[in-house]
Design a protein around this motif. Structure first.
Motif, PDB file in Angstrom:
ATOM      1  N   ALA A  13      11.852 -33.818   2.914  1.00 22.09           N
ATOM      2  CA  ALA A  13      12.798 -33.900   4.281  1.00 22.09           C
ATOM      3  C   ALA A  13      13.642 -34.922   4.122  1.00 22.09           C
ATOM      4  N   ALA A  14      13.196 -36.234   3.492  1.00 22.78           N
ATOM      5  CA  ALA A  14      13.987 -37.301   3.863  1.00 22.78           C
ATOM      6  C   ALA A  14      15.358 -37.277   2.925  1.00 22.78           C
ATOM      7  N   LYS A  33      10.457 -45.687   3.183  1.00 26.59           N
ATOM      8  CA  LYS A  33      11.381 -46.841   2.721  1.00 26.59           C
ATOM      9  C   LYS A  33      11.534 -47.217   1.567  1.00 26.59           C
ATOM     10  N   ALA A  34      10.429 -46.794   0.529  1.00 29.01           N
ATOM     11  CA  ALA A  34      10.604 -46.919  -0.723  1.00 29.01           C
ATOM     12  C   ALA A  34      11.403 -45.840  -1.441  1.00 29.01           C
ATOM     13  N   MET A  51      16.910 -44.422   8.272  1.00 27.18           N
ATOM     14  CA  MET A  51      16.316 -45.044   9.482  1.00 27.18           C
ATOM     15  C   MET A  51      15.007 -44.310   9.611  1.00 27.18           C
ATOM     16  N   VAL A  52      13.985 -45.062   9.847  1.00 26.57           N
ATOM     17  CA  VAL A  52      12.701 -44.470  10.133  1.00 26.57           C
ATOM     18  C   VAL A  52      12.316 -44.910  11.645  1.00 26.57           C
ATOM     19  N   MET A  53      12.158 -44.015  12.458  1.00 27.01           N
ATOM     20  CA  MET A  53      11.752 -44.136  13.925  1.00 27.01           C
ATOM     21  C   MET A  53      10.398 -43.765  14.090  1.00 27.01           C
ATOM     22  N   THR A  54       9.637 -44.448  15.022  1.00 29.40           N
ATOM     23  CA  THR A  54       8.332 -44.101  15.228  1.00 29.40           C
ATOM     24  C   THR A  54       7.924 -43.813  16.664  1.00 29.40           C
ATOM     25  N   ASP A  55       6.743 -43.363  17.081  1.00 23.48           N
ATOM     26  CA  ASP A  55       6.302 -43.126  18.488  1.00 23.48           C
ATOM     27  C   ASP A  55       5.222 -44.315  18.522  1.00 23.48           C
TER      28      ASP A  55
END
Ligand code: PBG
Length: 330
Positions: free
Chosen positions: A67-68, A112-113, A119-123
């Motif tokens: 998906a990334a 990230k690797a 960009m990675v967003m979290t909840d």
């Protein structure tokens, strides 16, 4: 400015051809405005469909990597992670929330690797880890604020440590943004951004999301003592003002389409990066009608996106993100 009287003004003149219409079009959007919410789970090579969210599945981490790749290829700048937690790890103490090896933190490191530019967003909220489905600790039937904030800070720090670019506190406790910002500074995570779920309403439109993260059936009562009453606009603006003052870099209005008045007011008043979350129930409604042949799915998808831009949003979290980006590319 008022147009001249008819027939000096014929507003239809500029609607006559497609070229004229596009020339004077006031708003537009691109894949760059999208954040793609993705549900993750344990396992290998699984994509577990969510019936109430047609076209959306819980992905194992290897599938998340695919998906990334797709997001990068489509020009989607960010993915937002939501974990489906193993029921055995859902406790009253929510300890799994700040485990450096929990599903979300492993996913962040892998992403990230694999794709540092994505960009990675979290909840940040306790509900995926809480035995009773609430965003905060429950003590004697009450959701306790300050104890929850301390836990959320631990959770956010673990995500920042894993490499998250954007933290998304979605819990609606008081004081969480300030506490998180302070802790991030103290811990050397100066450039981690906070996109606060600032104006988050106690909405029934979150139903399919709760199915997706396995909170349906677990949630005891409702979230009305912390999420905003849908009748209140001034209170929503107060929440946004407070979160910006405490150190949020960006703010969100949630749900999206039923709250476009709030989006416009937030953008006009604060002039900061403003996002809307087109939530699970909004997506489910449009998809269900499209599947019945009652609406044209692509057209309502585009029209809803334009509505967010017209209301002043800089970007949108939407389950339509990959489909939208693909349609924009073609
Ligand atoms: C949990 C959280 C929710 C959503 C995002 N984070 C649900 C809730 O507050 O119950 C909803 C997203 C959606 O419906 O798509 N804190």
């Amino acid at each position: 400015m008022t147009p001249a009287p008819f027939p000096a003004a014929r507003l239809r003149r500029l609607r006559r051809t497609r070229a004229l219409r596009e020339m004077v079009q006031e708003n537009g959007f691109s894949a760059r405005d999208l954040i793609w919410p993705v549900f993750i789970r344990e396992g290998e090579n699984v994509a577990d469909p969510i019936p109430s969210l047609p076209g959306v599945a819980r992905l194992s981490l290897d599938r998340l990597m695919a998906a990334a790749d797709r997001a990068l290829e489509l020009g989607i700048p960010a993915i937002c992670l939501f974990p489906y937690t193993d029921p055995a790890l859902r406790t009253e103490g929510c300890e799994e929330a700040w485990n450096p090896e929990n599903l979300t933190n492993r996913a962040i490191r892998m992403l990230k690797a694999r794709a540092p530019g994505l960009m990675v967003m979290t909840d940040i909220a306790l509900d995926p880890y809480n035995a009773n489905g609430h965003d905060g600790f429950v003590v004697n039937g009450e959701i306790v604020n300050d104890e929850t904030v301390a836990a959320l800070v631990r959770m956010g720090l673990a995500q920042a440590e894993a490499g998250a670019d954007i933290l998304g506190p979605s819990d609606m406790m008081d004081g969480r943004i300030g506490a998180l910002r302070l802790a991030l500074e103290a811990d050397g995570h100066r450039d981690v951004a906070i996109l606060s779920y600032a104006a988050k309403f106690a909405s029934a439109f979150y139903g399919p999301f709760r199915d997706a993260v396995g909170a349906t059936g677990r949630l005891v009562g409702d979230k009305a003592t912390y999420q905003i009453n849908p009748a209140n606009a001034s209170e929503a603006l107060a929440c946004v003002a407070r979160d910006l003052a405490e150190g949020a870099d960006m703010v969100m209005v949630k749900p999206g389409m039923p709250y476009l008045d709030i989006c416009r007011a937030v953008k006009d008043r604060f002039e900061r990066p403003t996002f809307a979350y087109q939530v699970s129930g909004e997506y489910a409604m449009l998809m269900a009608a499209a599947q019945n042949g009652w609406l044209d799915g692509d057209k309502v998808m585009f029209e809803s996106m334009m509505a967010f831009k017209r209301a002043g949003c800089d970007g949108v979290l939407s389950y339509f993100a990959p489909r939208l980006a693909e349609a924009l590319r073609d």
